[in-house]
Scaffold this motif. Structure first.
Motif, PDB file in Angstrom:
ATOM      1  N   GLY A  90      15.470  43.619  41.848  1.00  0.00           N
ATOM      2  CA  GLY A  90      16.335  44.317  40.906  1.00  0.00           C
ATOM      3  C   GLY A  90      16.756  45.716  41.311  1.00  0.00           C
ATOM      4  N   GLU A  91      16.351  46.713  40.506  1.00  0.00           N
ATOM      5  CA  GLU A  91      16.726  48.098  40.742  1.00  0.00           C
ATOM      6  C   GLU A  91      16.085  48.665  42.014  1.00  0.00           C
ATOM      7  OE1 GLU A  91      18.985  49.311  38.583  1.00  0.00           O
ATOM      8  OE2 GLU A  91      18.800  47.371  37.555  1.00  0.00           O
ATOM      9  N   SER A  92      15.112  47.973  42.569  1.00  0.00           N
ATOM     10  CA  SER A  92      14.406  48.441  43.774  1.00  0.00           C
ATOM     11  C   SER A  92      14.695  47.564  44.986  1.00  0.00           C
ATOM     12  CB  SER A  92      12.893  48.469  43.511  1.00  0.00           C
ATOM     13  OG  SER A  92      12.574  49.256  42.393  1.00  0.00           O
ATOM     14  N   ARG A  93      15.805  46.844  44.934  1.00  0.00           N
ATOM     15  CA  ARG A  93      16.190  45.972  46.039  1.00  0.00           C
ATOM     16  C   ARG A  93      16.908  46.773  47.118  1.00  0.00           C
ATOM     17  NH1 ARG A  93      18.328  40.184  46.495  1.00  0.00           N
ATOM     18  NH2 ARG A  93      19.532  40.240  48.433  1.00  0.00           N
ATOM     19  N   PRO A  94      16.497  46.640  48.373  1.00  0.00           N
ATOM     20  CA  PRO A  94      17.203  47.305  49.470  1.00  0.00           C
ATOM     21  C   PRO A  94      18.451  46.521  49.867  1.00  0.00           C
ATOM     22  CG  PRO A  94      15.381  46.048  50.353  1.00  0.00           C
ATOM     23  CD  PRO A  94      15.318  45.896  48.843  1.00  0.00           C
ATOM     24  N   LEU A 100      12.257  43.553  54.957  1.00  0.00           N
ATOM     25  CA  LEU A 100      11.449  44.272  53.976  1.00  0.00           C
ATOM     26  C   LEU A 100       9.985  43.879  54.081  1.00  0.00           C
ATOM     27  CD1 LEU A 100      11.170  46.137  51.528  1.00  0.00           C
ATOM     28  CD2 LEU A 100      11.692  44.176  50.071  1.00  0.00           C
ATOM     29  N   ASP A 101       9.137  44.860  54.302  1.00  0.00           N
ATOM     30  CA  ASP A 101       7.695  44.646  54.357  1.00  0.00           C
ATOM     31  C   ASP A 101       7.124  44.948  52.972  1.00  0.00           C
ATOM     32  OD1 ASP A 101       5.069  44.300  55.068  1.00  0.00           O
ATOM     33  OD2 ASP A 101       4.887  46.210  56.148  1.00  0.00           O
ATOM     34  N   ALA A 102       6.818  43.915  52.207  1.00  0.00           N
ATOM     35  CA  ALA A 102       6.334  44.102  50.838  1.00  0.00           C
ATOM     36  C   ALA A 102       5.407  42.954  50.470  1.00  0.00           C
ATOM     37  CB  ALA A 102       7.496  44.180  49.858  1.00  0.00           C
ATOM     38  N   SER A 103       4.376  43.258  49.722  1.00  0.00           N
ATOM     39  CA  SER A 103       3.383  42.251  49.341  1.00  0.00           C
ATOM     40  C   SER A 103       2.949  42.477  47.907  1.00  0.00           C
ATOM     41  CB  SER A 103       2.159  42.343  50.266  1.00  0.00           C
ATOM     42  OG  SER A 103       1.461  43.566  50.029  1.00  0.00           O
ATOM     43  N   GLY A 189      13.978  34.291  56.084  1.00  0.00           N
ATOM     44  CA  GLY A 189      13.423  35.633  56.263  1.00  0.00           C
ATOM     45  C   GLY A 189      13.043  36.293  54.949  1.00  0.00           C
ATOM     46  N   TYR A 190      13.379  35.682  53.851  1.00  0.00           N
ATOM     47  CA  TYR A 190      12.990  36.072  52.497  1.00  0.00           C
ATOM     48  C   TYR A 190      13.274  34.860  51.631  1.00  0.00           C
ATOM     49  CZ  TYR A 190      17.941  36.461  51.263  1.00  0.00           C
ATOM     50  OH  TYR A 190      19.256  36.168  51.021  1.00  0.00           O
ATOM     51  N   PRO A 203      10.592  39.137  48.521  1.00  0.00           N
ATOM     52  CA  PRO A 203      10.172  39.483  49.882  1.00  0.00           C
ATOM     53  C   PRO A 203       9.232  38.441  50.486  1.00  0.00           C
ATOM     54  CG  PRO A 203       9.982  41.372  48.425  1.00  0.00           C
ATOM     55  CD  PRO A 203      10.250  40.188  47.556  1.00  0.00           C
ATOM     56  N   ALA A 204       9.311  38.283  51.797  1.00  0.00           N
ATOM     57  CA  ALA A 204       8.507  37.278  52.492  1.00  0.00           C
ATOM     58  C   ALA A 204       7.010  37.520  52.305  1.00  0.00           C
ATOM     59  CB  ALA A 204       8.860  37.271  53.976  1.00  0.00           C
ATOM     60  N   GLY A 205       6.590  38.784  52.288  1.00  0.00           N
ATOM     61  CA  GLY A 205       5.164  39.079  52.140  1.00  0.00           C
ATOM     62  C   GLY A 205       4.613  38.658  50.789  1.00  0.00           C
TER      63      GLY A 205
END
Length: 324
Positions: A90-94, A100-103, A189-190, A203-205
């Protein structure tokens, strides 16, 4: 004052006489690693150190806007409120999701932590309460500032260990979330969830954590990394008085799943309230229904009472699950 009895008032004077309604205002907040998080605040016009501020933690891959009506409800009953999106949502989407490295652990240890710090800074001296939906309840136990939380309400909160899924849907859910989702993520990739109608792009993580979930959170991929980094997962530092709400028709939030997560909050006084939709005159509520406005009169007061007083109302629906 009865406005009908004061015809001499001008429209401007009437506006001044009426209390200002808090508006949803956007914000940007950097996490500790600099990632820019987006969200919204409902703030009353005047500060009050006795007024709590509530942070709402979303479910996995659900936008914070899903909780806007509930946030308005809490605000109308005297709370300041913060909603936000985890990194990648949402509002925090790049611009690009592929790199994107996120878990899950990042969502709690970095993103929710940033919201606790924001609440402490923007609402100095006010108590901080939290509402966590699904993984949002787990995220509430992953921040190093967890001791700031006064009261915690979770709804269907768990970390998607597949053996906890409801038995009649378990294998179908396993195939969808633990086979198809990671395969699509590997290819793209996501996870393009929005395109498929399966929640938001993810995100993939986070997909890796969900698809490889285990009986213990520290056994999932990012849980192992966080446990090694901090020595011990932060859950035990949370001392908030906690209400875990679960719905009997929620295929994710079974009793086993809710209790599995609650066991991590070992220093909190925990209450597990199990509600059957028939208890409130409904046929179904499910995993996502609680925060929808049709349940404002039946389900929302349960959370409101806990946030206001730290206890259930005497006439609450459902039954309390005995603590082991």
């Amino acid at each position: 004052m009865n406005l009908q009895e004061s015809p001499s008032l001008t429209p401007t004077q009437i506006e001044l006489e009426l209390p200002a309604k808090p508006l949803m205002t956007p914000f940007r907040e950097p996490a500790a690693d600099g990632f820019a998080l987006g969200g919204f605040t409902w703030r009353h016009a005047t500060a009050d150190r006795s007024r709590a501020v509530v942070i709402i933690n979303a479910a996995t891959s659900v936008r914070c806007r899903h909780y806007s009506r509930f946030a308005e409800y809490l605000c109308a009953h005297g709370f300041d409120v913060i909603t936000y999106d985890y990194r990648g949502i949402g509002e925090s989407r790049p611009t690009s999701m592929k790199n994107l490295d996120a878990s899950w652990s990042d969502w709690g240890y970095l993103d929710f932590e940033a919201m606790l710090k924001r609440a402490q800074r923007e609402f100095p001296g006010q108590p901080i309460d939290v509402v966590g939906h699904s993984f949002g309840g787990c995220a509430a136990g992953l921040a190093s500032s967890g001791p700031l939380i006064r009261r915690l309400v979770t709804v269907g909160a768990q970390f998607a260990y597949w053996r906890d899924y409801t038995p009649d849907l378990r294998w179908r859910m396993f195939g969808k979330w633990h086979v198809v989702m990671p395969l699509v993520t590997w290819f793209c990739g996501y996870f393009p969830g929005k395109r498929l109608g399966w929640l938001e792009d993810t995100p993939a993580g986070v997909v890796r954590d969900w698809s490889r979930s285990a009986p213990r959170f520290e056994q999932c991929p990012s849980g192992r990394v966080l446990a090694a980094k901090v020595g011990q997962l932060p859950f035990a530092i949370v001392t908030a008085k906690t209400l875990a709400i679960s719905l009997s028709d929620d295929p994710y939030g079974t009793v086993a799943a809710i209790e599995r997560l609650l066991s991590y909050f070992s220093r909190s006084a925990n209450t597990h309230l199990r509600i059957d939709p028939q208890d409130i005159g409904e046929q179904q509520v499910g995993h996502f229904g609680f925060f929808r406005s049709p349940y404002q009169a039946t389900l929302w007061p349960i959370a409101l009472s806990w946030l206001q007083h730290g206890e259930l109302t005497p006439d609450h629906p459902g039954r309390q699950v005995p603590r082991s």
